[in-house]
Design a protein around this motif. Structure first.
Motif, PDB file in Angstrom:
ATOM      1  N   ILE A 104      11.699  19.365  -8.553  1.00 28.46           N
ATOM      2  CA  ILE A 104      12.570  19.137  -9.702  1.00 28.46           C
ATOM      3  C   ILE A 104      13.489  20.331  -9.930  1.00 28.46           C
ATOM      4  O   ILE A 104      14.677  20.157 -10.209  1.00 28.46           O
ATOM      5  N   GLY A 105      12.972  21.532  -9.791  1.00 26.47           N
ATOM      6  CA  GLY A 105      13.791  22.725  -9.991  1.00 26.47           C
ATOM      7  C   GLY A 105      14.965  22.777  -9.024  1.00 26.47           C
ATOM      8  O   GLY A 105      16.095  23.077  -9.423  1.00 26.47           O
ATOM      9  N   GLN A 106      14.714  22.473  -7.779  1.00 25.66           N
ATOM     10  CA  GLN A 106      15.783  22.497  -6.780  1.00 25.66           C
ATOM     11  C   GLN A 106      16.827  21.422  -7.069  1.00 25.66           C
ATOM     12  O   GLN A 106      18.030  21.676  -6.975  1.00 25.66           O
ATOM     13  N   ARG A 107      16.387  20.241  -7.466  1.00 28.03           N
ATOM     14  CA  ARG A 107      17.338  19.185  -7.808  1.00 28.03           C
ATOM     15  C   ARG A 107      18.091  19.527  -9.091  1.00 28.03           C
ATOM     16  O   ARG A 107      19.284  19.217  -9.208  1.00 28.03           O
ATOM     17  N   ALA A 108      17.427  20.184 -10.035  1.00 25.51           N
ATOM     18  CA  ALA A 108      18.114  20.619 -11.257  1.00 25.51           C
ATOM     19  C   ALA A 108      19.174  21.659 -10.909  1.00 25.51           C
ATOM     20  O   ALA A 108      20.291  21.616 -11.447  1.00 25.51           O
ATOM     21  N   TRP A 109      18.841  22.584  -9.996  1.00 22.32           N
ATOM     22  CA  TRP A 109      19.823  23.586  -9.602  1.00 22.32           C
ATOM     23  C   TRP A 109      21.048  22.919  -8.953  1.00 22.32           C
ATOM     24  O   TRP A 109      22.186  23.296  -9.226  1.00 22.32           O
ATOM     25  N   ARG A 110      20.832  21.926  -8.113  1.00 24.11           N
ATOM     26  CA  ARG A 110      21.967  21.205  -7.511  1.00 24.11           C
ATOM     27  C   ARG A 110      22.816  20.520  -8.592  1.00 24.11           C
ATOM     28  O   ARG A 110      24.047  20.490  -8.491  1.00 24.11           O
ATOM     29  N   ALA A 111      22.173  19.997  -9.623  1.00 24.36           N
ATOM     30  CA  ALA A 111      22.917  19.366 -10.728  1.00 24.36           C
ATOM     31  C   ALA A 111      23.745  20.409 -11.483  1.00 24.36           C
ATOM     32  O   ALA A 111      24.879  20.130 -11.903  1.00 24.36           O
ATOM     33  N   ILE A 112      23.204  21.614 -11.634  1.00 23.65           N
ATOM     34  CA  ILE A 112      23.946  22.699 -12.298  1.00 23.65           C
ATOM     35  C   ILE A 112      25.166  23.069 -11.459  1.00 23.65           C
ATOM     36  O   ILE A 112      26.281  23.179 -11.978  1.00 23.65           O
ATOM     37  N   GLU A 113      24.968  23.259 -10.159  1.00 26.59           N
ATOM     38  CA  GLU A 113      26.098  23.586  -9.288  1.00 26.59           C
ATOM     39  C   GLU A 113      27.160  22.490  -9.334  1.00 26.59           C
ATOM     40  O   GLU A 113      28.357  22.790  -9.356  1.00 26.59           O
ATOM     41  N   ALA A 114      26.743  21.235  -9.354  1.00 27.08           N
ATOM     42  CA  ALA A 114      27.696  20.125  -9.396  1.00 27.08           C
ATOM     43  C   ALA A 114      28.467  20.100 -10.717  1.00 27.08           C
ATOM     44  O   ALA A 114      29.643  19.740 -10.746  1.00 27.08           O
ATOM     45  N   ARG A 115      27.823  20.503 -11.800  1.00 24.23           N
ATOM     46  CA  ARG A 115      28.479  20.509 -13.107  1.00 24.23           C
ATOM     47  C   ARG A 115      29.520  21.620 -13.197  1.00 24.23           C
ATOM     48  O   ARG A 115      30.477  21.508 -13.965  1.00 24.23           O
ATOM     49  N   TYR A 116      29.349  22.685 -12.429  1.00 30.23           N
ATOM     50  CA  TYR A 116      30.254  23.839 -12.475  1.00 30.23           C
ATOM     51  C   TYR A 116      30.808  24.136 -11.080  1.00 30.23           C
ATOM     52  O   TYR A 116      30.565  25.206 -10.510  1.00 30.23           O
ATOM     53  N   PRO A 117      31.588  23.213 -10.502  1.00 31.96           N
ATOM     54  CA  PRO A 117      32.070  23.385  -9.129  1.00 31.96           C
ATOM     55  C   PRO A 117      33.084  24.518  -8.981  1.00 31.96           C
ATOM     56  O   PRO A 117      33.300  25.001  -7.866  1.00 31.96           O
ATOM     57  N   GLU A 118      33.684  24.969 -10.070  1.00 37.15           N
ATOM     58  CA  GLU A 118      34.659  26.055 -10.011  1.00 37.15           C
ATOM     59  C   GLU A 118      34.002  27.437  -9.953  1.00 37.15           C
ATOM     60  O   GLU A 118      34.673  28.450  -9.785  1.00 37.15           O
ATOM     61  N   THR A 119      32.674  27.486 -10.053  1.00 34.17           N
ATOM     62  CA  THR A 119      31.959  28.764 -10.017  1.00 34.17           C
ATOM     63  C   THR A 119      32.220  29.484  -8.704  1.00 34.17           C
ATOM     64  O   THR A 119      32.101  28.905  -7.626  1.00 34.17           O
ATOM     65  N   LYS A 120      32.564  30.767  -8.824  1.00 32.28           N
ATOM     66  CA  LYS A 120      32.732  31.608  -7.638  1.00 32.28           C
ATOM     67  C   LYS A 120      31.427  32.308  -7.293  1.00 32.28           C
ATOM     68  O   LYS A 120      31.064  32.416  -6.118  1.00 32.28           O
ATOM     69  N   VAL A 121      30.739  32.818  -8.324  1.00 33.43           N
ATOM     70  CA  VAL A 121      29.483  33.540  -8.114  1.00 33.43           C
ATOM     71  C   VAL A 121      28.502  33.167  -9.223  1.00 33.43           C
ATOM     72  O   VAL A 121      28.870  33.176 -10.402  1.00 33.43           O
ATOM     73  N   TRP A 122      27.283  32.846  -8.835  1.00 31.58           N
ATOM     74  CA  TRP A 122      26.178  32.700  -9.779  1.00 31.58           C
ATOM     75  C   TRP A 122      25.338  33.968  -9.728  1.00 31.58           C
ATOM     76  O   TRP A 122      25.164  34.546  -8.644  1.00 31.58           O
ATOM     77  N   GLN A 123      24.800  34.361 -10.850  1.00 29.02           N
ATOM     78  CA  GLN A 123      23.927  35.532 -10.936  1.00 29.02           C
ATOM     79  C   GLN A 123      22.697  35.156 -11.748  1.00 29.02           C
ATOM     80  O   GLN A 123      22.778  34.358 -12.680  1.00 29.02           O
ATOM     81  N   THR A 124      21.553  35.719 -11.390  1.00 24.05           N
ATOM     82  CA  THR A 124      20.351  35.580 -12.202  1.00 24.05           C
ATOM     83  C   THR A 124      19.441  36.784 -11.951  1.00 24.05           C
ATOM     84  O   THR A 124      19.667  37.572 -11.033  1.00 24.05           O
ATOM     85  N   PHE A 125      18.431  36.925 -12.782  1.00 30.33           N
ATOM     86  CA  PHE A 125      17.461  38.014 -12.705  1.00 30.33           C
ATOM     87  C   PHE A 125      16.071  37.411 -12.742  1.00 30.33           C
ATOM     88  O   PHE A 125      15.858  36.371 -13.365  1.00 30.33           O
ATOM     89  N   THR A 126      15.121  38.084 -12.100  1.00 26.70           N
ATOM     90  CA  THR A 126      13.729  37.678 -12.243  1.00 26.70           C
ATOM     91  C   THR A 126      12.843  38.907 -12.053  1.00 26.70           C
ATOM     92  O   THR A 126      13.212  39.835 -11.338  1.00 26.70           O
ATOM     93  N   PRO A 127      11.691  38.916 -12.725  1.00 27.72           N
ATOM     94  CA  PRO A 127      10.782  40.059 -12.568  1.00 27.72           C
ATOM     95  C   PRO A 127      10.287  40.197 -11.128  1.00 27.72           C
ATOM     96  O   PRO A 127      10.119  39.205 -10.415  1.00 27.72           O
TER      97      PRO A 127
END
Length: 181
Positions: A104-127
């Motif tokens: 589900i997480g991977q499919r949710a991430w694909r949905a996020i990318e599809a919603r924001y196709p103009e994104t040049k760079v995504w950034q995130t942080f994790t411990p």
């Protein structure tokens, strides 16, 4: 943990401020499980704190969504969207513990990318200790580790988190979607 073929339609639904209490509780439960797995307990202060979640939820440029599986809420995400630079950030992301291991997480991430196709760079942080997250971002979503925060290179704009394993060390990830010109 249930493993299946990953069937089911994953979509995003805009969350609003009325959803914040439940969103906050579910997110903290998901994050607490990782801490419990790592150190056997959860610090007294919930991680992330309620204040941190509220600040992310209401920040300028914030886009907050429920992750839906066949129309049922199974997670959530808070993004920071910059419509000028198109350098966007994944600030908070969780999938309900009962739904882990189903893709589900991977499919949710694909949905996020599809919603924001103009994104040049995504950034995130994790411990640093979050091996499951590191695997997910690098091996499933195509992010790269680009920075390591520790005592000699602290996280910018925030104090160290108390009660975290590995002294609160963090990784910063990037996923380049479009090369800069």
């Amino acid at each position: 943990m249930q493993h299946d073929s990953g069937d089911g339609h994953v979509t995003l639904e805009v969350a609003d401020e009325r959803d914040l209490p439940a969103f906050k509780q579910e997110l903290q439960e998901a994050f607490s499980a990782a801490l419990t797995d790592e150190i056997g307990s959860v610090p007294e202060q919930a991680i992330p704190s309620g204040d941190d979640i509220e600040q992310s939820f209401t920040a300028p440029g914030a886009a907050t969504y429920h992750v839906l599986l066949d129309g049922r809420r199974v997670g959530g995400v808070v993004l920071s969207i910059d419509p000028v630079s198109h350098h966007n950030s994944l600030d908070l992301f969780y999938i309900s513990l009962r739904q882990h291991g189903r893709g589900i997480g991977q499919r949710a991430w694909r949905a996020i990318e599809a919603r924001y196709p103009e994104t040049k760079v995504w950034q995130t942080f994790t411990p640093y200790f979050e091996k499951r997250n590191i695997h997910f971002y690098v091996n499933k979503c195509g992010f790269r580790i680009v920075e390591y925060y520790n005592a000699h290179n602290p996280l910018p704009h925030r104090p160290p988190l108390e009660g975290m394993p590995d002294d609160g060390d963090f990784f910063r990830f990037e996923k380049i979607m479009q090369e800069e010109r």
